[in-house]
Design a protein around this motif. Structure first.
Motif, PDB file in Angstrom:
ATOM      1  N   UNK A   9       0.658  -1.214  -0.025  1.00  0.00           N
ATOM      2  CA  UNK A   9      -0.094  -0.028  -0.038  1.00  0.00           C
ATOM      3  C   UNK A   9       0.837   1.382   0.088  1.00  0.00           C
ATOM      4  N   UNK A  10       1.706   1.300   0.948  1.00  0.00           N
ATOM      5  CA  UNK A  10       2.538   2.569   0.842  1.00  0.00           C
ATOM      6  C   UNK A  10       3.458   2.625  -0.369  1.00  0.00           C
ATOM      7  N   UNK A  11       4.097   1.687  -1.257  1.00  0.00           N
ATOM      8  CA  UNK A  11       4.530   1.874  -2.236  1.00  0.00           C
ATOM      9  C   UNK A  11       3.464   2.426  -3.300  1.00  0.00           C
ATOM     10  N   UNK A  12       2.453   1.628  -3.549  1.00  0.00           N
ATOM     11  CA  UNK A  12       1.374   1.822  -4.424  1.00  0.00           C
ATOM     12  C   UNK A  12       1.067   3.551  -4.175  1.00  0.00           C
ATOM     13  N   UNK A  13       0.892   3.993  -2.857  1.00  0.00           N
ATOM     14  CA  UNK A  13       0.420   5.665  -2.609  1.00  0.00           C
ATOM     15  C   UNK A  13       1.673   6.512  -3.219  1.00  0.00           C
ATOM     16  N   UNK A  14       2.857   5.903  -3.075  1.00  0.00           N
ATOM     17  CA  UNK A  14       3.990   6.651  -3.426  1.00  0.00           C
ATOM     18  C   UNK A  14       4.123   6.878  -5.087  1.00  0.00           C
ATOM     19  N   UNK A  15       3.738   5.547  -5.614  1.00  0.00           N
ATOM     20  CA  UNK A  15       3.669   5.778  -7.021  1.00  0.00           C
ATOM     21  C   UNK A  15       2.679   6.521  -7.845  1.00  0.00           C
ATOM     22  N   UNK A  16       1.591   6.406  -7.088  1.00  0.00           N
ATOM     23  CA  UNK A  16       0.426   7.133  -7.556  1.00  0.00           C
ATOM     24  C   UNK A  16       0.472   8.710  -7.349  1.00  0.00           C
ATOM     25  N   UNK A  17       1.289   9.026  -6.217  1.00  0.00           N
ATOM     26  CA  UNK A  17       1.465  10.387  -6.234  1.00  0.00           C
ATOM     27  C   UNK A  17       2.571  10.994  -7.197  1.00  0.00           C
ATOM     28  N   UNK A  18       3.666  10.019  -7.563  1.00  0.00           N
ATOM     29  CA  UNK A  18       4.445  10.620  -8.583  1.00  0.00           C
ATOM     30  C   UNK A  18       3.947  10.719  -9.827  1.00  0.00           C
ATOM     31  N   UNK A  19       3.204   9.541 -10.377  1.00  0.00           N
ATOM     32  CA  UNK A  19       2.369   9.660 -11.642  1.00  0.00           C
ATOM     33  C   UNK A  19       1.381  10.741 -11.702  1.00  0.00           C
ATOM     34  N   UNK A  20       0.699  11.189 -10.594  1.00  0.00           N
ATOM     35  CA  UNK A  20      -0.050  12.349 -10.587  1.00  0.00           C
ATOM     36  C   UNK A  20       0.644  13.575 -10.920  1.00  0.00           C
ATOM     37  N   UNK A  21       1.959  13.871 -10.380  1.00  0.00           N
ATOM     38  CA  UNK A  21       2.757  14.807 -10.685  1.00  0.00           C
ATOM     39  C   UNK A  21       3.236  14.779 -12.201  1.00  0.00           C
ATOM     40  N   UNK A  22       3.541  13.593 -12.689  1.00  0.00           N
ATOM     41  CA  UNK A  22       4.020  13.446 -13.915  1.00  0.00           C
ATOM     42  C   UNK A  22       2.876  13.733 -15.172  1.00  0.00           C
ATOM     43  N   UNK A  23       1.643  13.580 -14.706  1.00  0.00           N
ATOM     44  CA  UNK A  23       0.315  13.673 -15.391  1.00  0.00           C
ATOM     45  C   UNK A  23       0.411  15.325 -15.918  1.00  0.00           C
ATOM     46  N   UNK A  24       0.854  16.210 -15.199  1.00  0.00           N
ATOM     47  CA  UNK A  24       0.709  17.529 -15.484  1.00  0.00           C
ATOM     48  C   UNK A  24       1.515  17.799 -16.690  1.00  0.00           C
ATOM     49  N   UNK A  25       2.421  16.971 -16.977  1.00  0.00           N
ATOM     50  CA  UNK A  25       3.453  17.485 -18.236  1.00  0.00           C
ATOM     51  C   UNK A  25       3.399  16.348 -19.168  1.00  0.00           C
ATOM     52  N   UNK A  26       3.058  15.246 -18.929  1.00  0.00           N
ATOM     53  CA  UNK A  26       3.155  14.028 -20.104  1.00  0.00           C
ATOM     54  C   UNK A  26       1.702  13.593 -19.975  1.00  0.00           C
TER      55      UNK A  26
END
Length: 414
Positions: free
Chosen positions: A106-123
């Motif tokens: 769950x912790x790694x899933x949450x971290x990856x989701x937050x990272x991808x949400x950030x990436x989604x702003x430019x890609x």
């Protein structure tokens, strides 16, 4: 920047690999017009497996070239982090995410989701997902890949309502009895008494106490790197750290003269990676019967009783009509059901299921869980079910949880 993303739901019948290739080759120009002429890269377990293979077979450190640590030595979470960083260094215009959260706690899933949400702003992100709970909330177009055809939806609401999971119940047929039950009067199958393990002076597990009795249904859980694999490898006899410990396996103290085979004959085991070992032309019937002989492939003439037992299992799995089909022709979910039946065909005292639902869509994960619950209710086999996900409908009698600390993981029983 106003970016439109894509969310594609897949199931066991979806031809995902071909779809991804078509996306990269701009074959879907009408539906994915904004990808035309842009560079795309893939974030998936298959990509990770490719880089792991290059490292293991050829010594090529591709995605970890900038670090001393090898990909092989990393946990699942570290590997996915390394892959994402490698892809981003190559400056893609869009990322294709294929079941990105598989094998993550769950912790790694949450971290990856937050990272991808950030990436989604430019890609641009193209989510190709089998589990609806994994879908990121983005400005997205929604579709389902039915075999090799995309079915588009007008809104997220229509998309979610159209893909509601109906309750899955397994076959009305009973779990078939074994031809020759494994004779064992042992009630206490496994017992850990204050077991601690360290590698290179790094504590992994500390003072573990765990007793597994005949017929019990356990779920083993804990975050990535907490020691679940270490515990399983000690139960199967594969971990040398079991020697010198107060560890009892099927009535014998570890190191008292038993062989690994003496231990393994009591265990049925399945993990998705096992399916890769069966690459030949094995019929479903022969696959099941090979479980009676503990062989990869069937090299003896099966008896009529063995054939009848295989038919009963195929009937239970709703695969009787495919008995002469080859194993490699099955969908991923069907392979896993069959391999679990193969592991259970002798009704071993203990059945180990290691991340068995990884990569499955919602429906087939539910179907697999239904089979496991049925085995637990209708047999005397004890079960250890390992999963990072909280699988809906799973009915373990107890949960053994590993909780990391700086001195190694400790345990908690629910």
């Amino acid at each position: 920047m106003n970016i439109t993303h894509y969310t594609i739901l897949i199931d066991s019948k979806s031809k995902t690999d071909g779809f991804v290739e078509d996306l990269l080759n701009n074959s879907y120009t009408s539906s994915f017009e904004q990808l035309r002429g842009k560079k795309g890269l893939v974030f998936s377990s298959a990509q990770l497996a490719h880089f792991l293979d290059e490292e293991e077979k050829h010594g090529l450190k591709i995605i970890t070239a900038q670090t001393e640590q090898s990909l092989l030595s990393m946990s699942s979470g570290e590997r996915k982090k390394a892959l994402l960083e490698y892809l981003l260094r190559n400056s893609p215009d869009y990322l294709i995410l294929v079941n990105p959260y598989d094998n993550l706690d769950r912790s790694h899933q949450s971290n990856l989701k937050q990272k991808l949400l950030g990436i989604s702003k430019s890609k641009i992100l193209i989510q190709i997902i089998g589990r609806k709970e994994d879908i990121l909330s983005l400005n997205s177009k929604y579709a389902k890949l039915e075999v090799d055809k995309l079915i588009w939806f007008n809104s997220q609401k229509d998309f979610l309502e159209s893909n509601t999971l109906s309750k899955t119940n397994f076959s009305q047929y009973a779990i078939p009895h074994p031809l020759k039950p494994i004779k064992s009067s042992i009630k206490q199958l496994v017992k850990f008494n204050d077991v601690s393990v360290a590698f290179n002076n790094k504590p992994i597990i500390t003072n573990i106490n765990w007793t597994i009795n005949s017929g019990e249904f356990w779920q083993l859980k804990g975050p990535n790197g907490s020691g679940k694999t270490t515990l399983l490898s000690m139960i199967t006899g594969d971990n040398q750290k079991g020697y010198g410990q107060d560890l009892y396996l099927f009535g014998n103290k570890k190191g008292s003269g038993e062989s690994v085979w003496d231990i393994k004959k009591h265990i049925g085991y399945f993990t998705p990676a096992l399916t890769d070992k069966f690459r030949g032309y094995h019929s479903l019937e022969n696959m099941l019967i090979s479980g009676l002989h503990d062989s990869i492939g069937l090299y003896v003439q099966p008896t009529e009783n063995e054939k009848m037992l295989a038919v009963k299992w195929l009937r239970l799995l709703n695969m009787e009509a495919k008995s002469d089909s080859y194993f490699h022709q099955l969908a991923t979910a069907e392979k896993r059901l069959l391999m679990t039946a193969r592991a259970m065909i002798k009704h071993p005292p203990l059945l180990l299921l290691d991340e068995p639902t990884s990569g499955l869509d919602d429906y087939n994960a539910s179907l697999f869980v239904s089979l496991v619950n049925k085995i637990a209710k209708e047999s005397k086999t004890a079960i250890i079910f390992v999963s990072h996900r909280e699988e809906k409908g799973l009915e373990p009698s107890s949960i053994f949880e590993l909780i990391p600390t700086k001195n190694g993981a400790i345990s908690k029983i629910h």
